[in-house]
Design a protein around this motif. Sequence first.
Motif, PDB file in Angstrom:
ATOM      1  N   THR A 156      -1.613  -8.013  12.781  1.00  0.00           N
ATOM      2  CA  THR A 156      -0.818  -7.948  11.532  1.00  0.00           C
ATOM      3  C   THR A 156      -0.139  -9.356  10.865  1.00  0.00           C
ATOM      4  O   THR A 156       0.089 -10.403  11.854  1.00  0.00           O
ATOM      5  CB  THR A 156       0.635  -6.823  11.973  1.00  0.00           C
ATOM      6  OG1 THR A 156       1.247  -6.857  10.509  1.00  0.00           O
ATOM      7  CG2 THR A 156       1.508  -7.763  13.123  1.00  0.00           C
ATOM      8  N   LYS A 196       8.407   8.007   9.640  1.00  0.00           N
ATOM      9  CA  LYS A 196       7.873   7.304   8.411  1.00  0.00           C
ATOM     10  C   LYS A 196       8.787   7.394   7.216  1.00  0.00           C
ATOM     11  O   LYS A 196       9.399   8.287   6.877  1.00  0.00           O
ATOM     12  CB  LYS A 196       6.418   7.882   8.022  1.00  0.00           C
ATOM     13  CG  LYS A 196       5.484   7.088   7.350  1.00  0.00           C
ATOM     14  CD  LYS A 196       4.177   7.796   7.642  1.00  0.00           C
ATOM     15  CE  LYS A 196       3.198   6.980   7.063  1.00  0.00           C
ATOM     16  NZ  LYS A 196       3.024   5.517   6.847  1.00  0.00           N
ATOM     17  N   THR A 254      -4.286   3.388  -2.600  1.00  0.00           N
ATOM     18  CA  THR A 254      -3.840   2.999  -1.534  1.00  0.00           C
ATOM     19  C   THR A 254      -4.947   2.042  -0.909  1.00  0.00           C
ATOM     20  O   THR A 254      -5.045   1.443   0.224  1.00  0.00           O
ATOM     21  CB  THR A 254      -3.482   3.900  -0.432  1.00  0.00           C
ATOM     22  OG1 THR A 254      -4.539   4.759  -0.464  1.00  0.00           O
ATOM     23  CG2 THR A 254      -2.244   4.419  -0.710  1.00  0.00           C
ATOM     24  N   ASP A 260      -3.082  -1.654   4.963  1.00  0.00           N
ATOM     25  CA  ASP A 260      -3.562  -1.514   6.178  1.00  0.00           C
ATOM     26  C   ASP A 260      -5.079  -1.375   6.542  1.00  0.00           C
ATOM     27  O   ASP A 260      -5.916  -1.342   5.097  1.00  0.00           O
ATOM     28  CB  ASP A 260      -3.179   0.287   6.366  1.00  0.00           C
ATOM     29  CG  ASP A 260      -1.634   0.180   6.704  1.00  0.00           C
ATOM     30  OD1 ASP A 260      -0.962  -0.504   6.482  1.00  0.00           O
ATOM     31  OD2 ASP A 260      -1.072   1.466   6.634  1.00  0.00           O
ATOM     32  N   GLU A 267       0.818  -1.140  -0.021  1.00  0.00           N
ATOM     33  CA  GLU A 267      -0.022  -0.117  -0.155  1.00  0.00           C
ATOM     34  C   GLU A 267       0.792   1.289   0.063  1.00  0.00           C
ATOM     35  O   GLU A 267       0.742   2.154  -0.733  1.00  0.00           O
ATOM     36  CB  GLU A 267      -0.777   0.073   1.309  1.00  0.00           C
ATOM     37  CG  GLU A 267      -1.546   1.156   1.449  1.00  0.00           C
ATOM     38  CD  GLU A 267      -2.735   1.166   2.662  1.00  0.00           C
ATOM     39  OE1 GLU A 267      -2.773   2.373   3.252  1.00  0.00           O
ATOM     40  OE2 GLU A 267      -3.152   0.174   3.011  1.00  0.00           O
ATOM     41  N   ASP A 281      -6.657   0.802   8.441  1.00  0.00           N
ATOM     42  CA  ASP A 281      -7.076   2.148   8.511  1.00  0.00           C
ATOM     43  C   ASP A 281      -8.468   2.344   8.298  1.00  0.00           C
ATOM     44  O   ASP A 281      -9.239   1.555   9.155  1.00  0.00           O
ATOM     45  CB  ASP A 281      -6.206   2.940   7.422  1.00  0.00           C
ATOM     46  CG  ASP A 281      -4.881   3.367   7.705  1.00  0.00           C
ATOM     47  OD1 ASP A 281      -4.437   3.356   9.088  1.00  0.00           O
ATOM     48  OD2 ASP A 281      -4.185   3.730   6.734  1.00  0.00           O
ATOM     49  N   SER A 319      -2.538  -5.218   8.099  1.00  0.00           N
ATOM     50  CA  SER A 319      -2.126  -4.725   9.701  1.00  0.00           C
ATOM     51  C   SER A 319      -3.170  -3.848  10.013  1.00  0.00           C
ATOM     52  O   SER A 319      -3.657  -3.050   9.124  1.00  0.00           O
ATOM     53  CB  SER A 319      -0.874  -3.899   9.235  1.00  0.00           C
ATOM     54  OG  SER A 319       0.160  -4.798   9.020  1.00  0.00           O
ATOM     55  N   ASN A 343      -2.327  -0.212  10.964  1.00  0.00           N
ATOM     56  CA  ASN A 343      -1.227   0.180   9.988  1.00  0.00           C
ATOM     57  C   ASN A 343      -0.212  -0.821   9.960  1.00  0.00           C
ATOM     58  O   ASN A 343       0.093  -1.358  11.147  1.00  0.00           O
ATOM     59  CB  ASN A 343      -1.171   1.837   9.959  1.00  0.00           C
ATOM     60  CG  ASN A 343      -0.448   2.059  11.283  1.00  0.00           C
ATOM     61  OD1 ASN A 343      -0.161   1.351  11.862  1.00  0.00           O
ATOM     62  ND2 ASN A 343      -0.489   3.393  11.279  1.00  0.00           N
ATOM     63  N   TYR A 371     -11.604  -2.814   2.407  1.00  0.00           N
ATOM     64  CA  TYR A 371     -10.779  -3.768   3.273  1.00  0.00           C
ATOM     65  C   TYR A 371     -11.236  -5.094   2.880  1.00  0.00           C
ATOM     66  O   TYR A 371     -10.530  -6.152   2.832  1.00  0.00           O
ATOM     67  CB  TYR A 371     -10.608  -3.326   4.754  1.00  0.00           C
ATOM     68  CG  TYR A 371      -9.812  -3.980   5.461  1.00  0.00           C
ATOM     69  CD1 TYR A 371      -8.530  -3.928   5.412  1.00  0.00           C
ATOM     70  CD2 TYR A 371     -10.291  -5.023   6.366  1.00  0.00           C
ATOM     71  CE1 TYR A 371      -7.770  -4.780   6.424  1.00  0.00           C
ATOM     72  CE2 TYR A 371      -9.776  -5.873   7.427  1.00  0.00           C
ATOM     73  CZ  TYR A 371      -8.322  -5.729   7.417  1.00  0.00           C
ATOM     74  OH  TYR A 371      -7.639  -6.442   8.123  1.00  0.00           O
ATOM     75  N   GLU A 414       2.620   0.259  10.816  1.00  0.00           N
ATOM     76  CA  GLU A 414       3.599   0.599  11.957  1.00  0.00           C
ATOM     77  C   GLU A 414       3.349  -0.022  12.957  1.00  0.00           C
ATOM     78  O   GLU A 414       4.158  -0.286  14.244  1.00  0.00           O
ATOM     79  CB  GLU A 414       3.438   2.093  12.062  1.00  0.00           C
ATOM     80  CG  GLU A 414       4.310   2.869  11.169  1.00  0.00           C
ATOM     81  CD  GLU A 414       3.852   2.941   9.821  1.00  0.00           C
ATOM     82  OE1 GLU A 414       4.294   3.579   8.770  1.00  0.00           O
ATOM     83  OE2 GLU A 414       2.431   2.560   9.559  1.00  0.00           O
ATOM     84  N   ARG A 428      -4.071   4.564  14.330  1.00  0.00           N
ATOM     85  CA  ARG A 428      -2.842   5.040  13.898  1.00  0.00           C
ATOM     86  C   ARG A 428      -1.848   6.002  14.424  1.00  0.00           C
ATOM     87  O   ARG A 428      -0.641   5.878  14.335  1.00  0.00           O
ATOM     88  CB  ARG A 428      -3.134   5.088  12.151  1.00  0.00           C
ATOM     89  CG  ARG A 428      -3.611   6.196  11.804  1.00  0.00           C
ATOM     90  CD  ARG A 428      -3.693   6.135  10.080  1.00  0.00           C
ATOM     91  NE  ARG A 428      -4.324   7.425   9.780  1.00  0.00           N
ATOM     92  CZ  ARG A 428      -5.679   7.298   9.468  1.00  0.00           C
ATOM     93  NH1 ARG A 428      -6.534   6.233   9.812  1.00  0.00           N
ATOM     94  NH2 ARG A 428      -6.576   8.430   9.105  1.00  0.00           N
TER      95      ARG A 428
END
Length: 194
Positions: free
Chosen positions: A177, A140, A38, A65, A6, A67, A101, A104, A72, A106, A122
């Motif tokens: 994740t 990031k 994305t 992600d 993404e 998000d 994830s 996200n 999704y 991260e 996030r």
Amino acid sequence: MLIVCEGEKTEVNYFEAIRREKRLPNADIKIVPSDYGTAPLRIVEYAIDQFKESKAFDRVYVVFDRDDHDSYHNAFSKAEATNKKLKNDEGTAVPFKAIPSVPNFELWILLHFRDVLAPIHRNEVYAELRKHACYPTYAKNSKTVYQDTKDRLPAANSRAAVLRDRFDKNNGNDPYTDADVVTAELLKIADRFH
């Protein structure tokens, strides 16, 4: 292996760093951001089109992600419907896996430093990552995230497994994740090369 991400940089940089450090050939592993945007469904569609261009891959991973993406769940459906339906240039059915994830990517990085067992936004993930006890220099799109965190991979893998056992990637906003799956696959390939 084809890995379509993404993010244009964060995920690509992370997986590319593994590929470079382990000296895995570009010819065998292609890591690209989605050119279709994305939205998870668009990422899956881009991965399908990328695969069809060369048919040189024996597996495809689509990294996205949760998000607030509307597509999704549709992305999972399309990935599952595509799994082992595409054939590569050797005529072999190819595994096609969604690597989500929540919220996200991260979150995967944060799991290197601590447990996350409740829904987290996030923005909170970024704030937690940058705390002194975690990864205060996190930025990031950094190219050094893998190098900075690789010594903590065993802890992150364990924490990701706990989340997989405890939560369903399809339900709500529980942390989740599968980034460890792709990471492990790249490291397994590296072991075969060396």
